[in-house]
Design a protein around this motif. Structure first.
Motif, PDB file in Angstrom:
ATOM      1  N   VAL A 116      -0.922  -2.079   8.220  1.00  0.00           N
ATOM      2  CA  VAL A 116      -0.366  -0.843   7.656  1.00  0.00           C
ATOM      3  C   VAL A 116       0.510  -1.186   6.454  1.00  0.00           C
ATOM      4  CG1 VAL A 116       1.252   1.074   8.074  1.00  0.00           C
ATOM      5  CG2 VAL A 116      -0.500   0.521   9.781  1.00  0.00           C
ATOM      6  N   TRP A 117       1.378  -2.181   6.603  1.00  0.00           N
ATOM      7  CA  TRP A 117       2.247  -2.578   5.486  1.00  0.00           C
ATOM      8  C   TRP A 117       1.439  -3.069   4.294  1.00  0.00           C
ATOM      9  CZ3 TRP A 117       6.631  -0.890   4.230  1.00  0.00           C
ATOM     10  CH2 TRP A 117       7.591  -0.569   5.186  1.00  0.00           C
ATOM     11  N   ALA A 118       0.374  -3.797   4.555  1.00  0.00           N
ATOM     12  CA  ALA A 118      -0.467  -4.281   3.449  1.00  0.00           C
ATOM     13  C   ALA A 118      -1.089  -3.111   2.693  1.00  0.00           C
ATOM     14  CB  ALA A 118      -1.548  -5.220   3.984  1.00  0.00           C
ATOM     15  N   GLU A 119      -1.552  -2.103   3.424  1.00  0.00           N
ATOM     16  CA  GLU A 119      -2.142  -0.927   2.780  1.00  0.00           C
ATOM     17  C   GLU A 119      -1.090  -0.181   1.961  1.00  0.00           C
ATOM     18  OE1 GLU A 119      -4.974   1.774   1.506  1.00  0.00           O
ATOM     19  OE2 GLU A 119      -5.238  -0.188   2.461  1.00  0.00           O
ATOM     20  N   VAL A 120       0.084  -0.019   2.518  1.00  0.00           N
ATOM     21  CA  VAL A 120       1.163   0.652   1.799  1.00  0.00           C
ATOM     22  C   VAL A 120       1.559  -0.172   0.574  1.00  0.00           C
ATOM     23  CG1 VAL A 120       3.563   1.438   1.958  1.00  0.00           C
ATOM     24  CG2 VAL A 120       1.978   1.876   3.846  1.00  0.00           C
ATOM     25  N   GLY A 121       1.641  -1.480   0.736  1.00  0.00           N
ATOM     26  CA  GLY A 121       2.006  -2.365  -0.365  1.00  0.00           C
ATOM     27  C   GLY A 121       0.998  -2.370  -1.500  1.00  0.00           C
ATOM     28  N   ALA A 122      -0.237  -2.025  -1.201  1.00  0.00           N
ATOM     29  CA  ALA A 122      -1.266  -1.967  -2.239  1.00  0.00           C
ATOM     30  C   ALA A 122      -1.095  -0.751  -3.148  1.00  0.00           C
ATOM     31  CB  ALA A 122      -2.654  -1.948  -1.594  1.00  0.00           C
ATOM     32  N   HIS A 123      -0.306   0.223  -2.708  1.00  0.00           N
ATOM     33  CA  HIS A 123      -0.174   1.475  -3.460  1.00  0.00           C
ATOM     34  C   HIS A 123       1.256   1.816  -3.868  1.00  0.00           C
ATOM     35  CE1 HIS A 123      -4.365   2.388  -2.699  1.00  0.00           C
ATOM     36  NE2 HIS A 123      -4.162   1.962  -1.468  1.00  0.00           N
ATOM     37  N   PHE A 124       2.230   1.091  -3.330  1.00  0.00           N
ATOM     38  CA  PHE A 124       3.631   1.386  -3.601  1.00  0.00           C
ATOM     39  C   PHE A 124       4.387   0.103  -3.923  1.00  0.00           C
ATOM     40  CE2 PHE A 124       2.174   4.842  -0.911  1.00  0.00           C
ATOM     41  CZ  PHE A 124       2.764   5.961  -1.473  1.00  0.00           C
ATOM     42  N   THR A 125       5.336   0.187  -4.851  1.00  0.00           N
ATOM     43  CA  THR A 125       6.214  -0.943  -5.123  1.00  0.00           C
ATOM     44  C   THR A 125       7.121  -1.146  -3.910  1.00  0.00           C
ATOM     45  OG1 THR A 125       8.011   0.380  -6.051  1.00  0.00           O
ATOM     46  CG2 THR A 125       6.246  -0.335  -7.589  1.00  0.00           C
ATOM     47  N   GLU A 126       7.836  -2.246  -3.879  1.00  0.00           N
ATOM     48  CA  GLU A 126       8.756  -2.474  -2.760  1.00  0.00           C
ATOM     49  C   GLU A 126       9.844  -1.401  -2.710  1.00  0.00           C
ATOM     50  OE1 GLU A 126      10.120  -6.531  -2.992  1.00  0.00           O
ATOM     51  OE2 GLU A 126       8.454  -7.199  -1.732  1.00  0.00           O
ATOM     52  N   THR A 127      10.350  -1.011  -3.866  1.00  0.00           N
ATOM     53  CA  THR A 127      11.362   0.055  -3.894  1.00  0.00           C
ATOM     54  C   THR A 127      10.774   1.354  -3.360  1.00  0.00           C
ATOM     55  OG1 THR A 127      12.549  -0.957  -5.725  1.00  0.00           O
ATOM     56  CG2 THR A 127      12.894   1.414  -5.382  1.00  0.00           C
ATOM     57  N   GLU A 128       9.571   1.690  -3.775  1.00  0.00           N
ATOM     58  CA  GLU A 128       8.922   2.907  -3.273  1.00  0.00           C
ATOM     59  C   GLU A 128       8.662   2.815  -1.775  1.00  0.00           C
ATOM     60  OE1 GLU A 128       6.391   4.447  -7.146  1.00  0.00           O
ATOM     61  OE2 GLU A 128       5.535   2.845  -5.889  1.00  0.00           O
ATOM     62  N   GLN A 129       8.307   1.640  -1.285  1.00  0.00           N
ATOM     63  CA  GLN A 129       8.103   1.459   0.155  1.00  0.00           C
ATOM     64  C   GLN A 129       9.396   1.745   0.909  1.00  0.00           C
ATOM     65  OE1 GLN A 129       6.047  -2.262   1.286  1.00  0.00           O
ATOM     66  NE2 GLN A 129       5.466  -2.384  -0.871  1.00  0.00           N
ATOM     67  N   ALA A 130      10.510   1.230   0.386  1.00  0.00           N
ATOM     68  CA  ALA A 130      11.809   1.476   1.025  1.00  0.00           C
ATOM     69  C   ALA A 130      12.145   2.958   1.000  1.00  0.00           C
ATOM     70  CB  ALA A 130      12.890   0.658   0.326  1.00  0.00           C
ATOM     71  N   GLU A 131      11.928   3.591  -0.156  1.00  0.00           N
ATOM     72  CA  GLU A 131      12.207   5.027  -0.268  1.00  0.00           C
ATOM     73  C   GLU A 131      11.327   5.834   0.679  1.00  0.00           C
ATOM     74  OE1 GLU A 131      13.578   5.123  -4.968  1.00  0.00           O
ATOM     75  OE2 GLU A 131      11.519   5.650  -4.449  1.00  0.00           O
ATOM     76  N   LEU A 132      10.076   5.463   0.776  1.00  0.00           N
ATOM     77  CA  LEU A 132       9.152   6.152   1.671  1.00  0.00           C
ATOM     78  C   LEU A 132       9.588   5.993   3.122  1.00  0.00           C
ATOM     79  CD1 LEU A 132       6.537   7.767   2.023  1.00  0.00           C
ATOM     80  CD2 LEU A 132       5.290   5.583   1.932  1.00  0.00           C
TER      81      LEU A 132
END
Length: 155
Positions: A116-132
């Protein structure tokens, strides 16, 4: 209308906002902070709606479906949000956000996986991942308060 149910609403339980205003103020500040992100408002409202659907919070589903529409979510997206995996109306980025939303919201059933994290990481920056992630956490708290105490009417 009764003392236990001052609003006369059949699903009213407890006015937690009025009974613990200091916590409500802190929650509103938490919510406001999580809303000051670089993510698209339409994406955030789809995420909030999906988490609210999973958590069966009628107040939040209603509020965030309306907000999603106002932010540009299409009627087809809103109609098929519960079936986003099969529906062709979502971008890969939206799918990744919805995947994380479901994984975090349902984490008592299964851990959030590296896949799941890999899929999210493919579409969002680390900052965006944290915000999400913070945004998902906030809506889950609201769902638990509104879905349990029913302090506000579904309008």
């Amino acid at each position: 209308m009764t003392a236990a149910n001052p609003s006369g609403m059949s699903n009213f339980r407890l006015p937690v906002d009025r009974l613990a205003p200091h916590i409500m103020q802190a929650m509103e500040a938490f919510d406001a902070a999580a809303d000051k992100v670089s993510l698209d408002q339409r994406l955030l409202e789809l995420v909030r709606t999906r988490a609210s659907q999973i958590n069966a919070c009628a107040f939040c589903v209603n509020a965030h479906t309306q907000a999603a529409a106002e932010a540009g979510a299409t009627p087809k997206q809103l109609a098929t949000l519960t079936t986003w995996r099969e529906a062709p109306f979502f971008s890969e980025r939206e799918r990744a956000a919805l995947l994380l939303t479901e994984a975090v919201t349902l984490m008592s059933q299964a851990a959030v996986t590296d896949e799941v994290w890999a899929e999210v990481g493919a579409h969002f920056t680390e900052t965006e991942q944290a915000e999400l992630l913070w945004s998902i956490a906030v809506i889950n708290v609201w769902n638990r308060i509104a879905g349990t105490a029913h302090p506000w009417p579904v309008a």
